[in-house]
Design an enzyme around this catalytic site. Structure first.
Site, PDB file in Angstrom:
ATOM      1  N   ASP A  52       0.836  -1.199   0.000  1.00 45.79           N
ATOM      2  CA  ASP A  52       0.000   0.000   0.000  1.00 45.79           C
ATOM      3  C   ASP A  52       0.871   1.249   0.000  1.00 45.79           C
ATOM      4  O   ASP A  52       2.020   1.211   0.460  1.00 45.79           O
ATOM      5  CB  ASP A  52      -0.858   0.070   1.270  1.00 45.79           C
TER       6      ASP A  52
HETATM    7  N1  URA Z   1      -1.133  -5.787   4.300  1.00 47.78           N
HETATM    8  C1  URA Z   1      -1.635  -4.528   4.224  1.00 47.78           C
HETATM    9  O1  URA Z   1      -2.652  -4.224   4.848  1.00 47.78           O
HETATM   10  N2  URA Z   1      -0.983  -3.647   3.446  1.00 47.78           N
HETATM   11  C2  URA Z   1       0.160  -3.912   2.775  1.00 47.78           C
HETATM   12  O2  URA Z   1       0.712  -3.040   2.107  1.00 47.78           O
HETATM   13  C3  URA Z   1       0.660  -5.214   2.872  1.00 47.78           C
HETATM   14  C4  URA Z   1      -0.006  -6.136   3.638  1.00 47.78           C
END
Ligand code: URA
Length: 260
Positions: free
Chosen positions: A110
Site C-alpha cells: 500500500d
Molecule cells: N497488508 C496490508 O494491509 N498492506 C500492505 O501493504 C501489505 C499487507
C-alpha cells in the site's frame, strides 16, 4: 488467428518481457510504429506473436534476450507500487537507477506501507512468488492504534473473519506495548488486498505504521530506506520452487529475533 497450441503472446507483452519498458510504454511505442513483426511494422499492441516462428524487431534491431534481474527495494511510505501515477505522486520507479532493464513489482505494498518489495523482469518468478497456493510467509511489523489484549492477538493467530473470507492461521508476537499502542510482528501466508490493515480493523483498531520486513527467508536487514540491492542467487532459489535447490519457505521461515 493462429493455432492455440503455439506459444502466443501479444506484441505489447513481448516488448515489455524483453525488458524494454512497462506494458503501457510498449503500447505507445507499438502505436508509434517502432515495432516490426517479420519485417512489417505492426501498430496493434494486441497483435499475436508466435515467438517460435515470428521475428520481432524494435527500432529495426532484433530483440535480445536480457539477463534476469531480481532486486529488493526498501520502499518508503508515500511511494506507489505502480509505474506512473496520474496525480504525479512518487512511485517506486523514482528510487531505481542503473538497474539496466525494466523490472516490475512482485505483488504490491500500500501507499502507506514501507518495507521489502521484490522487483524482477522474470514474470514467471513473480507469478510463482505471488501465487497464493504456495503460501510464502510475509512478515510485517505493525503499530496498532490501541493496546491489544492477548485474546485479540490469539484471534489474529487463529484467523479473522474478513469480508472476503477467514484469514489463514498467522504467527503473531507482541513486540512491546508503548503507552496506548501495541507493536507486534505478524507473519501471514496470504497476500490479500490490505490484509494486515483489515485484520487489525476487525479488532476495532487501526494500523498506524506497517513495515514489511521479510518474505520467505529474505529479510530487509540493514538495507537503508529508499535503497535497493540485487538478490543473491541463493535468495532467488530460496523463493522459487522451479529452481534447483528450492527450499519450502514455510519450513525455512525462522521468526525474527525479539527486538525491544
Ligand atoms: N497488508 C496490508 O494491509 N498492506 C500492505 O501493504 C501489505 C499487507
Amino acid at each position: 488467428m493462429s493455432s492455440p497450441q503455439r506459444p502466443l503472446k501479444t506484441l505489447e507483452r513481448v516488448l515489455s518481457k524483453a525488458g524494454l519498458g512497462s506494458r503501457t510504454e510498449a503500447r505507445q511505442w507499438i502505436e508509434a510504429g517502432r515495432a516490426q513483426v517479420n519485417g512489417v511494422v505492426v501498430r496493434d499492441p494486441d497483435h499475436w506473436v508466435d515467438l517460435k516462428r515470428d521475428r520481432v524487431r524494435f527500432d529495426r534491431k532484433p530483440l535480445t534476450v536480457r539477463d534476469r534481474v531480481y532486486l529488493l527495494l526498501y520502499k518508503p511510505a508515500g511511494y506507489l507500487t505502480t509505474y506512473r501515477d496520474t496525480e504525479g505522486r512518487p512511485t517506486v520507479y523514482d528510487l531505481l537507477s542503473d538497474v539496466g532493464t525494466f523490472v516490475s513489482p512482485v505483488g504490491r505494498l500500500d501507499l502507506d506501507t514501507s518495507g521489502l518489495l521484490l522487483m524482477t523482469n522474470d514474470t514467471q518468478f513473480a507469478e510463482r512468488v505471488t501465487n497464493p497456493r504456495f503460501h510464502i510467509p510475509k512478515t510485517y511489523l505493525v503499530k496498532a492504534s490501541v493496546l491489544l489484549s492477548d485474546v485479540q492477538l490469539q484471534q489474529l493467530r487463529d484467523g479473522i473473519e474478513l469480508l472476503d473470507g477467514p484469514t489463514r492461521p498467522a504467527e503473531v508476537r507482541r513486540v512491546r506495548d508503548s503507552g496506548k499502542y501495541t507493536h507486534l510482528e505478524i507473519t501471514i501466508t496470504e497476500g490479500r488486498n490490505r490484509q494486515v490493515r483489515r485484520m487489525i480493523e476487525a479488532l476495532d483498531a487501526h494500523v498506524l505504521k506497517l513495515v514489511r520486513v521479510q518474505i520467505g527467508s529474505i529479510a530487509i536487514d540493514k538495507l537503508q530506506i529508499g535503497r535497493w540491492r540485487m538478490l543473491t542467487p541463493d535468495e532467488v532459489r530460496s523463493l522459487d520452487r522451479n529452481h534447483e535447490g528450492y527450499e519450502d519457505p514455510r519450513s525455512n521461515h525462522t521468526p525474527r529475533k525479539k527486538t525491544s
